[in-house]
Motif scaffolding. Structure first.
Motif, short mmCIF file in Angstrom:
data_model
loop_
_atom_site.label_atom_id
_atom_site.label_comp_id
_atom_site.label_asym_id
_atom_site.label_seq_id
_atom_site.Cartn_x
_atom_site.Cartn_y
_atom_site.Cartn_z
N LEU A 241 -123.03 30.72 -66.68
CA LEU A 241 -123.15 31.65 -67.76
C LEU A 241 -122.59 31.08 -68.98
CD1 LEU A 241 -121.42 34.39 -65.68
CD2 LEU A 241 -123.92 34.23 -65.85
N ASN A 242 -122.29 30.01 -68.81
CA ASN A 242 -121.98 29.04 -70.15
C ASN A 242 -123.16 28.60 -70.71
OD1 ASN A 242 -119.70 28.72 -72.10
ND2 ASN A 242 -119.67 26.58 -71.07
N ARG A 243 -124.44 28.92 -70.41
CA ARG A 243 -125.63 28.06 -70.65
C ARG A 243 -126.38 29.23 -71.34
NH1 ARG A 243 -128.93 23.50 -68.26
NH2 ARG A 243 -126.84 22.36 -67.56
N LEU A 244 -126.73 29.00 -72.64
CA LEU A 244 -127.55 30.22 -73.23
C LEU A 244 -129.04 30.46 -72.88
CD1 LEU A 244 -126.15 29.70 -77.09
CD2 LEU A 244 -125.94 31.64 -75.49
N ASP A 282 -122.82 36.66 -74.58
CA ASP A 282 -124.25 36.58 -74.88
C ASP A 282 -125.22 36.43 -73.62
OD1 ASP A 282 -126.62 35.03 -75.84
OD2 ASP A 282 -125.68 34.77 -77.67
N THR A 283 -124.79 35.29 -72.87
CA THR A 283 -125.70 35.44 -71.54
C THR A 283 -125.72 36.69 -70.77
OG1 THR A 283 -124.88 33.12 -71.66
CG2 THR A 283 -126.07 33.80 -69.64
N LEU A 284 -124.41 37.13 -70.53
CA LEU A 284 -124.52 38.52 -69.76
C LEU A 284 -125.13 39.43 -70.11
CD1 LEU A 284 -120.90 38.10 -68.20
CD2 LEU A 284 -122.84 38.04 -66.74
N SER A 285 -124.91 39.71 -71.54
CA SER A 285 -125.64 40.79 -72.31
C SER A 285 -127.19 40.51 -72.10
CB SER A 285 -125.27 40.92 -73.64
OG SER A 285 -124.05 40.88 -73.87
N ARG A 288 -128.39 41.59 -68.75
CA ARG A 288 -128.53 43.03 -68.68
C ARG A 288 -129.81 43.64 -69.45
NH1 ARG A 288 -128.47 45.79 -65.40
NH2 ARG A 288 -127.62 47.80 -66.00
N LEU A 289 -130.11 43.05 -70.55
CA LEU A 289 -131.19 43.43 -71.45
C LEU A 289 -132.65 43.37 -70.33
CD1 LEU A 289 -130.32 42.37 -74.92
CD2 LEU A 289 -130.45 44.68 -74.01
N LYS A 290 -132.40 42.05 -69.75
CA LYS A 290 -133.69 41.82 -68.81
C LYS A 290 -133.61 42.67 -67.44
CE LYS A 290 -134.19 37.09 -70.78
NZ LYS A 290 -135.30 37.02 -71.43
N ASP A 311 -114.67 44.47 -70.55
CA ASP A 311 -115.38 43.63 -71.58
C ASP A 311 -116.85 43.49 -71.46
OD1 ASP A 311 -113.15 43.61 -72.92
OD2 ASP A 311 -112.70 41.52 -72.35
N LEU A 312 -117.19 43.31 -69.94
CA LEU A 312 -118.55 42.66 -69.59
C LEU A 312 -119.15 43.67 -68.91
CD1 LEU A 312 -117.03 39.36 -68.25
CD2 LEU A 312 -118.06 39.86 -70.45
N PRO A 313 -120.59 43.67 -69.10
CA PRO A 313 -121.36 44.80 -68.71
C PRO A 313 -121.87 44.82 -67.18
CG PRO A 313 -122.75 42.98 -69.52
CD PRO A 313 -121.39 42.63 -69.88
#
Ligand code: C2E
Ligand code: CA
Ligand code: CA
Length: 416
Positions: A241-244, A282-285, A288-290, A311-313
């Motif tokens: 998750l630390n990789r954009l 950023d990655t998690l959001s 979710r958008l995908k 904090d996280l989705p």
């Protein structure tokens, strides 16, 4: 009663009255080879041979050699049978002794509080398995070199096992969790505890996760081609998750295999510190958008914190097995389970219970209510080929074992 039965049972307790009761219960449950011994010293002698009984019911409070000392001796003598610990001590004391015995490598089926109920005894006995079948026997830890693991990933030595999840109310099959194993040419099947931490240390989690993900998506595609829709859950670490670029990599791979992103769930455990919160958010959001689903794993263990929920989705909460298996007779576990489940419900998350190991766990779960169940009672992790066969067998088990029949209709959540 489970599918297997130990051939010989030894009961060790200093109270002769207790020995009689337990022996009687065992005979009622159909065990004929029952031996009783009223002290630790004689028990040890009995357990130290080739014809040692396959199961021991052990009272942990005895005047001379107590249960804890006996456990130590059993470890030394390499006892390979199973243990059930019995005591009138407080629940927490018993649990500590169970943990101690397990940590030392003994196969503990569980514990029974005095006065022992025949139902509780029966439920534990049902979990007994012949030593050869126990997945839990793991060889002593080998430390693999980073380079060896790197080549294993590159050469396709990692293989996926899949563990089914089912709807608690309807029993319907709803998907699988991918659990990776390493098919080591010399050491046999190596479990993730022995190489995931290593992959993290050597910065190999990206390679590892992409390999697991790729194999999963190809398999989901193959199942779909055979007419079976399977929704996979994949474990990811913070490093992923630390990789954009992770969300794009995943979406591209899913598209290539023709798998819908909304069928995919990623299970996240907060292993160490969140490396870079902004990147992870950023990655998690974007995942979710995908439409990729996100689940929080091991909830309740302290690795996953409440702060993350807000904090996280996340849209799934998986309650850790320590608050599931045996929770029916463990007040602390039960409270943590109920509180976590309520929290998940209130936040509109799907609540999954892992570690449903036996019939008692299953019945209890159906009684208290929760969305999804996963665990050895339903199915052990299995190679992909075994899944279709398991699905038909599960449907049969639902009928034969009356898995959806209320057990006595006790609606009381406290279970007391
Ligand atoms: P986890 O994600 O909490 O996975 C559940 C573990 O519990 C699995 O162990 C599973 O075999 C085991 N299990 C399932 N049902 C039961 C049950 O009824 N009782 C008990 N006692 N255990 C049960 P496994 O396969 O050894 O995996 C251990 C851990 O390794 C996983 O814990 C997960 O954190 C990690 N892991 C596995 N595969 C991957 C992967 O592909 N990527 C990453 N990042 N981590 C993985
Ligand atoms: Ca998991
Ligand atoms: Ca877990």
């Amino acid at each position: 009663m489970g599918r297997y039965k130990p051939l010989s049972v030894l009961v060790v307790d200093d109270e002769s009255f207790m020995l009689k009761i337990l022996e009687h219960m065992l005979r009622q449950l159909g065990f004929s080879a029952v031996t009783t011994i009223d002290n630790g010293e004689d028990a040890l002698r009995q357990l130290d041979g080739v014809d040692a009984p396959q199961l021991v019911l052990l009272d942990i409070n005895m005047p001379r050699t107590d249960g804890v000392q006996l456990i130590r001796s059993l470890v030394t003598s390499g006892y390979a049978g199973s243990l059930i610990l019995v005591s009138g001590e407080a629940e927490r004391v018993l649990e500590t002794v169970v943990k101690l015995a397990k940590t030392r490598g003994l196969n503990v089926l569980g514990h029974l509080q005095k006065p022992v109920s025949p139902q509780a005894l029966d439920a534990l006995l049902a979990t007994w398995e012949p030593p050869a079948l126990r997945e839990t026997i793991r060889r002593p830890a080998t430390v693999y070199a980073g380079d060896r693991l790197r080549s294993a990933i590159a050469d396709g030595e990692l293989i996926n096992y899949y563990q089914p999840k089912v709807n608690v109310q309807s029993g319907d099959f709803i998907g699988v969790e991918t659990l990776v194993r390493w098919r080591h040419p010399e050491d046999g099947l190596v479990y993730p505890d022995q190489f995931i931490p290593l992959a993290e240390t050597y910065g190999l989690m990206h390679e590892l996760t992409m390999a697991v993900l790729h194999e999963t998506l190809c398999q989901v595609r193959a199942w779909a081609d055979a007419g079976l829709r399977v929704k996979p859950a994949i474990n990811v670490s913070m490093e992923n998750l630390n990789r954009l670029t992770f969300p794009d990599d995943l979406a591209r791979m899913a598209e290539k295999e023709g798998v819908l992103t909304r069928d995919i769930l990623l299970e996240v455990t907060e292993s160490q510190l969140i490396p870079n919160l902004a990147t992870v958010l950023d990655t998690l959001s974007r995942l979710r958008l995908k439409r990729v689903h996100l689940g929080i794993d091991d909830f309740g263990t302290g690795h996953s914190s409440l702060a993350q929920l807000s904090d996280l989705p996340f849209d799934q909460l998986k309650i850790d097995k320590r608050f599931v298996h045996g929770a029916h007779s463990n007040p602390t576990a039960r409270m943590i389970f109920i509180a976590s489940r309520d929290l998940g419900n209130q936040l509109d998350m799907e609540v999954v219970a892992e570690g449903v190991e036996d019939r008692a766990d299953w019945d209890w779960l159906r009684q208290v209510g929760c969305d999804v169940a996963q665990g050895y009672f339903i199915a052990r992790p299995m190679p992909a080929e075994a899944l279709p066969g398991w699905i038909s067998r599960w449907a049969e088990r639902i009928v034969e074992e009356r898995l959806l029949t209320p057990n006595g209709g006790h609606a009381d959540e406290s279970g007391d």
